[in-house]
Design an enzyme around this catalytic site. Sequence first.
Site, mmCIF file in Angstrom:
data_model
loop_
_atom_site.group_PDB
_atom_site.id
_atom_site.type_symbol
_atom_site.label_atom_id
_atom_site.label_comp_id
_atom_site.label_asym_id
_atom_site.label_seq_id
_atom_site.Cartn_x
_atom_site.Cartn_y
_atom_site.Cartn_z
ATOM 1 N N TRP A 61 0.747 -1.261 -0.059
ATOM 2 C CA TRP A 61 -0.076 -0.087 0.044
ATOM 3 C C TRP A 61 1.003 1.191 -0.083
ATOM 4 O O TRP A 61 0.537 2.360 -0.738
ATOM 5 C CB TRP A 61 -0.943 0.133 1.300
ATOM 6 C CG TRP A 61 -1.742 1.265 1.178
ATOM 7 C CD1 TRP A 61 -2.888 1.724 0.754
ATOM 8 C CD2 TRP A 61 -1.254 2.428 2.245
ATOM 9 N NE1 TRP A 61 -3.020 2.791 1.122
ATOM 10 C CE2 TRP A 61 -1.854 3.737 1.858
ATOM 11 C CE3 TRP A 61 -0.258 2.808 2.797
ATOM 12 C CZ2 TRP A 61 -1.787 4.716 2.296
ATOM 13 C CZ3 TRP A 61 0.199 4.161 3.431
ATOM 14 C CH2 TRP A 61 -0.918 4.830 3.195
ATOM 15 N N ASN A 62 1.955 1.083 0.709
ATOM 16 C CA ASN A 62 3.110 2.360 0.877
ATOM 17 C C ASN A 62 3.592 2.360 -0.277
ATOM 18 O O ASN A 62 4.696 1.561 -0.351
ATOM 19 C CB ASN A 62 3.536 2.474 2.060
ATOM 20 C CG ASN A 62 4.418 3.642 2.206
ATOM 21 O OD1 ASN A 62 4.756 4.290 1.097
ATOM 22 N ND2 ASN A 62 4.685 4.151 3.334
ATOM 23 N N ASP A 63 3.323 2.800 -1.478
ATOM 24 C CA ASP A 63 4.111 2.440 -2.783
ATOM 25 C C ASP A 63 5.461 3.411 -2.605
ATOM 26 O O ASP A 63 6.153 3.414 -4.022
ATOM 27 C CB ASP A 63 3.172 2.831 -4.021
ATOM 28 C CG ASP A 63 2.329 3.954 -4.067
ATOM 29 O OD1 ASP A 63 2.780 5.049 -3.248
ATOM 30 O OD2 ASP A 63 1.352 4.157 -4.601
ATOM 31 N N CYS A 64 5.687 3.865 -1.804
ATOM 32 C CA CYS A 64 7.118 4.762 -1.589
ATOM 33 C C CYS A 64 8.065 3.984 -0.721
ATOM 34 O O CYS A 64 9.082 4.127 -0.633
ATOM 35 C CB CYS A 64 6.726 6.129 -0.946
ATOM 36 S SG CYS A 64 5.790 7.059 -2.093
ATOM 37 N N ASN A 72 9.978 1.232 -1.420
ATOM 38 C CA ASN A 72 10.334 0.455 -2.446
ATOM 39 C C ASN A 72 11.609 -0.525 -2.134
ATOM 40 O O ASN A 72 12.852 -0.123 -2.125
ATOM 41 C CB ASN A 72 10.710 1.251 -3.677
ATOM 42 C CG ASN A 72 9.764 2.610 -3.890
ATOM 43 O OD1 ASN A 72 9.967 3.575 -3.505
ATOM 44 N ND2 ASN A 72 8.702 1.962 -4.216
#
Length: 807
Positions: free
Chosen positions: A482-485, A487
């Site tokens: 969900w936290n696409d930052c 990585n």
Amino acid sequence: MKYGYFDDINREYVITNPNTPSPWINYLGDSNFFSLISNTGGGYSFYKDAKLRRLTRYRYNNVPEDTDGRHIYIKDGTTTFSPTYLPSKEPLDSYECHIGLGYSRFIGVKNGLVSNLLCFVPLQENCEIQYLTIENTTKETKKIDVFAQVEWCLWNASDDNENFQRNLSTGEVEYEDNTIYHKTEYRERRNHYAFYHCSEAIHSFESDRDEFLGIRNGYDHPLQIENGSLGNTLASGAHPIAALHVQLTLKPGEKHSLSFILGYCEITGNEKKFESLNIINKRPAKEMYLRYQNEKSLKDAFIALKKHWDSLLSVYNVTSDNEKLDRMGNIWNQYQCMVTYQMSRSASYYESGIGRGMGFRDSCQDLLGFVHLLPEKAKERILDIASIQKEDGSTFHQYQPLTKRGNGDIGSGFNDDPLWLIAAVSAYIKETGDFDILNIKVPFNNLEGSEKPLLDHLKASINFTINHKGPHGLPLIGRADWNDCLNLNCYSTTPGESFQTTANKETGIAESVFIAGMFVLYGKEYARINELIGNKSEGTRVNKEVLLVKEAAEKYGWDGEYFLRAYDGNGDKVGSHQNEEGKIFIEPQGFCVMAGIGHESGYGKKALESAESLLGDKYGLELLTPPYSTYHVELGEISSYPPGYKENGAVFNHNNPWVTIAHCIEKQPKAAYSLYIKNAPSFIEEYSDIHKTEPYVYSQMIAGRYAKNYGQAKNSWLTGSATWSFVALSQYLLGIKPDYDGLIIEPCLPKETFKKIHIVRQFRGTTYLIDIDNTIDNPTCYVNGKPIKGRLVPSIRSTTPVKVELH
Ligand code: BGC
Ligand code: NOJ
């Protein structure tokens, strides 16, 4: 400081100062034609797809200046003003912008002229109506000139902004009967055009932007308006616009109404595309504007829109001891949920409409907040989303609304995506009782011949997580969750490389405790669905898998005081007290507790306490703390933001409700409510000047304590905050929770603050009138006067309202 006020009776926010700190916008349209409209008339319109069918042009980097939009100028002698204040910028004697549900109304007064401009898109119609009434309240007769103007976009909004060597030679228009037609490229492969029409006989028109403005003038002072008349030029090649000019004489006390209509048409089937050589077939445009030619039809269309919202908002309605809570629950939160359903994250003042289509996980989550309003649309959305899933359960991350095809260019490999489908489908079934949806055949990746029942898609989702676990038995994170930052497989050292689309190293090691929470929560849901439809063995199989992940999360996902966030690609902990920065993250605290992980051991309560004490600021809980002050190659985009912004330590309004819900699950009403009111828009209206974004909707984030601009919000409107806040409010705080066989009534609000709560809920065709006495511990639930065991009010088919009481 405030810039307006809530008018709950009319369901409006009334802005009384045009100089809001950023454009405060609204959305018009309910099906295919949409407009964004700011409090000064800015914005743009599109048909279905903000990238591929953009009708009017918008220059994104000019916010807050915001001078592109629908432009109305009223010229009264030497004074020219706009009812919307912009673009003329002539100070008004009084200004109001009423943000309503599906409409915006502007009331601008200047030198005794009262102008009232109502903008809306009639239900299921492909046009925006700008209905203008001007009243002369002076004692003299006034001769005035009214000009209305829009600037066309050459359909593809991305190309329109880039490909000038071609674009500057393609523009084409026609003029006929008070209407300018924009027909660029119609001659080639396109079957569509747009038009701008005036209900009155016009005095002059203009369709060439440079003629209209003059070489050095802006939209505040177009040369032709200064000169008092338009040039009647037909644009050819560059920058087509539509400007229409009407002359009016108003006696003292006289009122006059007229309308401008911005429409979109397609010629389909065997109908002739042209009336004659290169002259477009105008039949559908004429039919459309003639539908609104008289005042009665305009008024009827507006009344129908109002009634539509009356009916939608009658599905869930609360009367509590707090008007701010009621206004979120009954009006604004539901309205925002509807808009996020329609737009996903594609078109706002922060999402340009050219970058992103419909997100897989975004849309699945959005559905939780609007399924009660439009279950049929929810079903359609589920089937569209499931069609971009691949056979191994993984999914495209996004699709274009026009084509409904998965778009791999925007990234994929987000390992939380598949599980959100279960969230969406279970919410749909709980709302409707429609288990049949599970049997509908849906293709994988839109491939013909690959169709399988929707239930198989859910199974593919579950199996995807089961088949992608890492060294600790926790789900692998993939590109991100969900936290696409965050990585953890990106390892990017190349400037400008997209964190959203690049994986430089597939470590097969990086694991997410957040996805573990999701798997436990939605795995149980999937197992329950299977048990309910008689697939006992599938339920048992998945419950066993759930147990394994739960154990792994409690063993390897616990950091001592709270849940760990992840293991990175080197197998090191993320979100642990051992880290110097990013010691604690919010997501696993919320989701693991929501999933019941750590309930028996007390970890759950402990995690919530830690979240409150370490992440809590004035506006809610920050995403992580302390923020990263340097770039971490092993963490990716999250460490690229300045401290306190976005995923690097802002309050993310999307995941705060997870913690509110978690508090309710742990039966902590005070903590749940005090977190809820920290960022619910109506409760923080007085910080509008600090916050800067609209006080009637959630923004994605509010800058955290470490940020230079602490408290400043960004990215209003299109955010999962809408849906999750509504779920938290309607299902957990107020506690009306749809379940497979009925409604569970379990409020969780502090009894000191809330004594009596009355809720009207339409559920599967029956009206439930729910009265809660919140002052009693462990009240009994009565249905039509008879006590029931527990809190599940069975779904009842009844034409008369069902009375439910908790006392
Ligand atoms: C943002 C995220 C967003 C992502 C995908 C990132 O730059 O920080 O909030 O979800 O881009 O567009
Ligand atoms: C915004 C995106 O829309 C959403 O998909 C994502 O989960 C959040 N950012 C968190 O990074």
